[in-house]
Every structure is written in C-alpha cells, then in structure tokens.
Enzyme design. Structure first.
Site, mmCIF file in Angstrom:
data_model
loop_
_atom_site.group_PDB
_atom_site.id
_atom_site.type_symbol
_atom_site.label_atom_id
_atom_site.label_comp_id
_atom_site.label_asym_id
_atom_site.label_seq_id
_atom_site.Cartn_x
_atom_site.Cartn_y
_atom_site.Cartn_z
ATOM 1 N N GLY A 54 -0.987 -0.932 -23.519
ATOM 2 C CA GLY A 54 0.324 -0.698 -22.923
ATOM 3 C C GLY A 54 0.230 0.232 -21.732
ATOM 4 O O GLY A 54 -0.776 0.929 -21.558
ATOM 5 N N CYS A 81 -7.179 -0.170 -26.612
ATOM 6 C CA CYS A 81 -6.773 0.574 -25.413
ATOM 7 C C CYS A 81 -5.698 1.607 -25.769
ATOM 8 O O CYS A 81 -5.986 2.573 -26.449
ATOM 9 C CB CYS A 81 -6.327 -0.391 -24.314
ATOM 10 S SG CYS A 81 -6.237 0.376 -22.684
ATOM 11 N N TYR A 82 -4.452 1.409 -25.325
ATOM 12 C CA TYR A 82 -3.387 2.346 -25.711
ATOM 13 C C TYR A 82 -3.299 2.442 -27.231
ATOM 14 O O TYR A 82 -2.993 3.495 -27.786
ATOM 15 C CB TYR A 82 -2.050 1.896 -25.139
ATOM 16 C CG TYR A 82 -0.898 2.817 -25.477
ATOM 17 C CD1 TYR A 82 -0.596 3.897 -24.664
ATOM 18 C CD2 TYR A 82 -0.125 2.600 -26.611
ATOM 19 C CE1 TYR A 82 0.452 4.753 -24.986
ATOM 20 C CE2 TYR A 82 0.917 3.450 -26.956
ATOM 21 C CZ TYR A 82 1.205 4.520 -26.141
ATOM 22 O OH TYR A 82 2.236 5.375 -26.454
ATOM 23 N N HIS A 171 -10.529 -3.501 -23.638
ATOM 24 C CA HIS A 171 -9.746 -4.664 -24.074
ATOM 25 C C HIS A 171 -10.670 -5.728 -24.658
ATOM 26 O O HIS A 171 -11.479 -6.325 -23.948
ATOM 27 C CB HIS A 171 -8.943 -5.238 -22.900
ATOM 28 C CG HIS A 171 -7.730 -4.438 -22.566
ATOM 29 N ND1 HIS A 171 -6.524 -4.625 -23.207
ATOM 30 C CD2 HIS A 171 -7.535 -3.445 -21.668
ATOM 31 C CE1 HIS A 171 -5.625 -3.778 -22.717
ATOM 32 N NE2 HIS A 171 -6.221 -3.043 -21.782
ATOM 33 N N GLU A 173 -9.551 -8.554 -25.928
ATOM 34 C CA GLU A 173 -8.923 -9.870 -25.865
ATOM 35 C C GLU A 173 -9.177 -10.621 -24.575
ATOM 36 O O GLU A 173 -8.988 -11.842 -24.516
ATOM 37 C CB GLU A 173 -7.409 -9.740 -26.092
ATOM 38 C CG GLU A 173 -6.637 -8.998 -25.004
ATOM 39 C CD GLU A 173 -6.615 -7.487 -25.153
ATOM 40 O OE1 GLU A 173 -5.631 -6.874 -24.719
ATOM 41 O OE2 GLU A 173 -7.597 -6.921 -25.681
ATOM 42 N N SER A 225 12.500 -32.674 -20.372
ATOM 43 C CA SER A 225 12.235 -32.405 -18.965
ATOM 44 C C SER A 225 11.142 -33.305 -18.409
ATOM 45 O O SER A 225 11.004 -33.440 -17.197
ATOM 46 C CB SER A 225 11.805 -30.943 -18.782
ATOM 47 O OG SER A 225 10.528 -30.734 -19.359
ATOM 48 N N GLY A 226 10.345 -33.880 -19.293
ATOM 49 C CA GLY A 226 9.200 -34.663 -18.852
ATOM 50 C C GLY A 226 7.900 -33.897 -18.934
ATOM 51 O O GLY A 226 6.829 -34.472 -18.787
ATOM 52 N N GLY A 227 7.983 -32.579 -19.207
ATOM 53 C CA GLY A 227 6.782 -31.778 -19.351
ATOM 54 C C GLY A 227 6.175 -31.925 -20.738
ATOM 55 O O GLY A 227 6.735 -32.564 -21.632
ATOM 56 N N VAL A 228 5.028 -31.297 -20.920
ATOM 57 C CA VAL A 228 4.302 -31.411 -22.184
ATOM 58 C C VAL A 228 5.121 -30.848 -23.343
ATOM 59 O O VAL A 228 5.213 -31.459 -24.416
ATOM 60 C CB VAL A 228 2.949 -30.682 -22.092
ATOM 61 C CG1 VAL A 228 2.248 -30.669 -23.445
ATOM 62 C CG2 VAL A 228 2.060 -31.329 -21.044
ATOM 63 N N ASP A 229 5.742 -29.675 -23.151
ATOM 64 C CA ASP A 229 6.418 -28.995 -24.252
ATOM 65 C C ASP A 229 7.568 -29.821 -24.819
ATOM 66 O O ASP A 229 7.650 -30.050 -26.031
ATOM 67 C CB ASP A 229 6.939 -27.628 -23.788
ATOM 68 C CG ASP A 229 5.857 -26.776 -23.165
ATOM 69 O OD1 ASP A 229 4.672 -27.020 -23.469
ATOM 70 O OD2 ASP A 229 6.178 -25.888 -22.366
ATOM 71 N N SER A 230 8.473 -30.252 -23.959
ATOM 72 C CA SER A 230 9.622 -31.007 -24.449
ATOM 73 C C SER A 230 9.206 -32.373 -24.968
ATOM 74 O O SER A 230 9.807 -32.912 -25.908
ATOM 75 C CB SER A 230 10.691 -31.145 -23.360
ATOM 76 O OG SER A 230 10.223 -31.901 -22.261
ATOM 77 N N LYS A 376 0.698 -22.732 -25.533
ATOM 78 C CA LYS A 376 0.557 -23.997 -24.808
ATOM 79 C C LYS A 376 -0.626 -24.817 -25.302
ATOM 80 O O LYS A 376 -0.508 -26.036 -25.496
ATOM 81 C CB LYS A 376 0.422 -23.723 -23.306
ATOM 82 C CG LYS A 376 0.151 -24.953 -22.459
ATOM 83 C CD LYS A 376 1.379 -25.854 -22.338
ATOM 84 C CE LYS A 376 2.282 -25.344 -21.242
ATOM 85 N NZ LYS A 376 3.394 -26.275 -20.976
#
Length: 520
Positions: A54, A81-82, A171, A173, A225-230, A376
């Site tokens: 953070g 880290c933090y 870090h 990650e 929407s036509g995207g991958v998610d929807s 994603k």
C-alpha cells in the site's frame, strides 16, 4: 465450500496480482479492504491471510492497519511490503522512515531457512526481487527472526515459524520477482494447507446450479456488448436457464469491422439464443458530435447505452411472456474489487472506461452477475469449458466505449471508417504471421494530426495512424511487442494503400511500468 485465502487490501495497485497468483494454484481467495477485514475473517473462515502492500506509511496518524483478530485467529499470515511493516509494527516491532528509499529491482540474500521458501531458495544465496518502499523494519517483534536481507532493507524477510507468520519487504506477486509465485505457492499450499479445488469445471457446475436457484422460472435480460465477458456470461446463463434468457445487443456503431455481424451470427446462429439487435449508430454519433474529451465520451456512451437498453427492456416486458425480473451483466472480480477498494489507493483509478454508468433504480430489476468471482483469464478458461469458439474466447481486450477513444478528438463516421479499415488490416496481418496469441493487446489509433506526403506523382495531406501492440501476463505491467521491421513495413504499406485517408503509419514503442493506469 472451497478452502479460502483472505487478502487484506491496503491500497496497492497490484493487490489483484496476489489474488491472481493464489488462483493460479487452484485455490479460491477474496480481497477485502482493511476496514472490512474482521467481518470477512468471520464470514469466510479462511485457512490463511495475506496482507497486501500500500502507499501509506505505518508511521502516519490513522495509518491503515490489520485487525488484531487476524493475528489471534490461529491461521498463517503473510505480509507483503506495507503488509510486512504493518505486521511488524502491530506485533511489537519497530518501523522507521528517513532511510534510503528503494524502488525497482534489488537482490535479497537468504540468511536463514524458512518454510516460506523451502525447496525454492537456498541459505547463503542471492535472488532478484522487486522493491517499492520508503520505510523499513528496524526492530523485530517478539518471536520473529530475520531470514533475509538486502542492501537497503536489512530486514527484508521475517518469520515466526511457531505462529506461521511470514513477511517480505519485496513484492512476491509481480513478475519482476521471478520466484515470487513459488513462494506464494509454499504459503498457500504447504503452510496454509489449502486444497487445489478451484477449477473452471467445478466453477461452471456450481455457477449453473446457483443461477437456477436464484432465477427459478423468471426471465432474464443480458446486456451483450460483444466482448468476451458478456459473451461468456450469456452462454453460461443460456446453459443454465435456456430460453428464459433474452440478450440485448446495443450496437453503438463504435465496434471493429464486421463485429456486430459476428456477434449476431454467434448468438443467433450458433447458440440459437434469443437476441435483440439494436442498431443505434446514428444515435450515438449524434450524441458524440463535436466531443473531444475522452472522459466525456465515456460518460456519454455509458449513459446512452443504459437509455437504449432500458427502452428495449420495456418493449420486451410488454410481450406475452411477461416482464423480465433479472438483468445479467458480465461484471468481473476486478470491477467488484474496485467498487469497494481502499479509497486511499491508486487502484481506484484503474479502468474508468468500464465504470461508465449504473442501472437506474426505475428499471426495478434484480442484478445477476455470474462472473463476479472471476478474473479475465479465468473467464477465458470458463469460455473454453463452455465450448465457445477459440477465436472469440482468445480475443484481445476491447474497451467499452470502443473506437471512440481510439479516435482522439471529435468522432465522425469518416474517421471511424478509416480506423476500422486500418485496424482490420493490422489484426489480419498479426494473425497471418501467427503472432496474435503472443500479444496481449493490439490496436490502431487514428491520430488527430495530418501529414503531407507524396503518393505516386502527387502530394497528399491525410491522416497519421499509430499502431500499438503490447505483451503482458496480467495487464498490470506491459512492454511493447518487438515486431520485425519487415512485418511493420508490410503492414504500413498495406494500410497506406488500402485504408483510404492514411498516408503515414507510426509504431508506438512506449512501455508500461508498474504503477500506471492500464492501456486503452
């Protein structure tokens, strides 16, 4: 119930990467801001807790801290880290500022053995890591020992093996710490003892059952929407409830070449999903006329999208089958995290182009978000489990406002047509060269400048087009793709010859370091 890791967010932009690394081990995890961590600890009953990085200092008044209940819960805790500084300060150690800051690549020397890096790192060896800190731990809490050091962080790693408390100043990650994922694997799988049962096949089966219980016999509208998610959300819903689902595809005219036709063919033709296709290009272009500010474009497009969708929902509600009770959206876990993010952190600035509006209360519909637990890459894996075509599942990210933000300055139909033609050539050549899957995102931008050129025996005064392609593993950091010059030359030649209105092509070689807002 899956074994769970709780991640306490102190505002780092890369907190989501911790979750990504945990999920890569097929272990479920959730991120919560530190203010809600105690309630989450009780609700989730995690097998381990990770404290994120953070931007704050534990020396500040009202600095964000972890609930002490976490340290009394009897579960392993890892501070990053933090998170290391907060752990040290809260458990009786000392943190000081005013020392030499350390941002970027560094080396740590392992000074003692620890379960955190058992089988990964060896005592007496040095390893590359990624640092990002100003303060540092200068006195250990009771029960801890220093197990690693670096030139600017003498206490770079600490461990209390009896209580299974561990912390690193660097870090773990990020990809810039090459062995970080292995250390996280040790914590999640060996120290916390989590079972690797978070798979997309299991998720699909559980999600379908959950949707059926939630929806019952009600109708559902899905904003497509036509995207991958929807697309993945729609197919998952259709597998769960069949023709109780109706998709509404608002075609705002800002999509890539033939994109609308592909969406309609996939959902009506391949899946036979009820689909309402709303051709609204004229409406959106009129609203965008003369607007050049990208944030204003986003707001206009988001608001108008909701208005058009609401109008179509009313039409659907008037048919003999009755009003839909649920609205489905392809919301992902990063969007959920950002909506509740620790307000002091930079992560709240990410993805403003996705947060362009909300459902008006007057629609009186219950929200269903079947992908809200996924990242994603997990959505793509789910799409493959649902047998979506690979050409659809593996597509590069595409922003909600579409080509409107890839046309800096006012948007016109002429500019969109030029951009579509050039973009299609670019992507076609990338696919032909077998490079599409090696690239995280590639697109063309029609710059708001013109150039004098010579074509044949005449002068031209036409548009300059920029090409962009980046490589990334997570979208948080990225580097430009190193195309062969022969490839760029061939693409530029095709664009100048075939995309009427372009006489000059440039390639953007900017990199994206950690801590910057994601690419459009």
């Amino acid at each position: 119930m899956h074994d769970t890791i709780l991640i306490v967010d102190f505002g780092s932009q890369v907190t989501k990467l911790i979750a990504r690394r945990v999920r890569e081990e097929c272990v479920y995890c959730e991120i919560v801001p530190f203010q809600k961590a105690e309630a989450a600890l009780k609700a989730l009953r995690p097998k381990g807790v990770i404290l994120s990085g953070g931007p704050a200092s534990v020396l500040d008044k009202d600095a964000p801290l972890a609930p002490m209940a976490i340290f009394r819960a009897g579960v392993p805790v890892l501070g990053i880290c933090y998170g290391e500084q907060a752990m040290a300060q809260q458990l009786g150690g000392k943190v000081e500022g005013g020392h030499h800051r350390e941002f970027g690549r560094a080396e740590v020397e392992v000074t003692e053995s620890s379960a955190l890096y058992d089988g990964v790192w060896q005592v007496g060896q040095r390893y590359p890591v990624w640092m990002s800190h100003g303060d540092r731990v200068t006195a250990l809490p009771p029960g801890f020992k220093a197990v690693g050091t670096s030139p600017n962080a003498p206490v770079a790693m600490i461990a209390d093996e009896a209580r299974r408390f561990y912390a690193t100043q660097f870090h773990l990650e990020v990809m810039h710490t090459p062995h970080g994922a292995a250390l996280l694997r040790n914590f999640v799988r060996n120290i916390a003892g989590c079972t690797a049962d978070w798979t997309m096949r299991a998720f699909k089966d559980e999600a379908i059952e959950k949707i059926r219980k939630q929806v019952g016999k009600a109708r559902v509208l899905c904003a497509l929407s036509g995207g991958v998610d929807s697309a993945v959300a729609a197919v998952l819903l259709h597998e769960a409830i069949g023709d109780q689902l109706t998709c509404v595809f608002v075609d705002h005219g800002l999509l890539r070449l033939a994109e609308a036709e592909r969406v309609v063919a996939l959902f009506r033709g391949h899946y036979n999903i009820p689909l309402v296709h709303v051709a609204a290009e004229d409406l959106f272009l009129k609203a965008l006329d003369g607007v050049d500010d990208p944030e204003e474009k986003r707001k206009i497009i988001g608001k108008l999208f909701i208005d058009v969708f609401e109008l179509e929902a009313k039409k659907i509600a008037s048919d003999r089958r009755g009003s839909p009770e649920f609205l489905a959206q392809g919301t992902l876990y990063p969007d959920v995290i950002e909506s509740v993010s620790f307000a002091g952190g930079p992560s709240v600035t990410i993805k403003s182009h996705h947060n362009v509006g909300g459902l008006p209360a007057r629609m009186n519909m219950k929200l269903i978000e079947p992908l809200r637990e996924l990242f994603k890459d997990e959505v793509r894996a789910l799409g493959r489990e649902l047998d979506l075509p690979e050409a659809f599942v593996g597509r590069h990210p595409f922003p909600g406002p579409g080509l409107a933000i890839r046309c800096p300055g006012p948007v016109t139909r002429e500019k969109l047509d030029i951009l579509r033609a050039a973009d299609e050539i670019y992507i076609e050549e990338i696919r032909r060269a077998g490079l599409y899957d090696d690239i995280w995102q590639a697109f063309a931008v029609l710059l708001p400048v013109k150039s004098v050129g010579v074509m044949g025996d005449g002068r031209t005064y036409e548009n300059v087009l920029a090409l962009r392609a980046v490589t990334s593993t997570d979208g948080m950091t990225a580097d430009f793709y190193h195309f062969d010059m022969d490839f760029l030359s061939a693409v530029a030649t095709r664009i100048v010859n075939e995309a009427k209105g372009v006489n000059r092509v440039v390639y953007d070689v900017t990199s994206k370091p950690p801590g910057t807002i994601e690419w459009e």
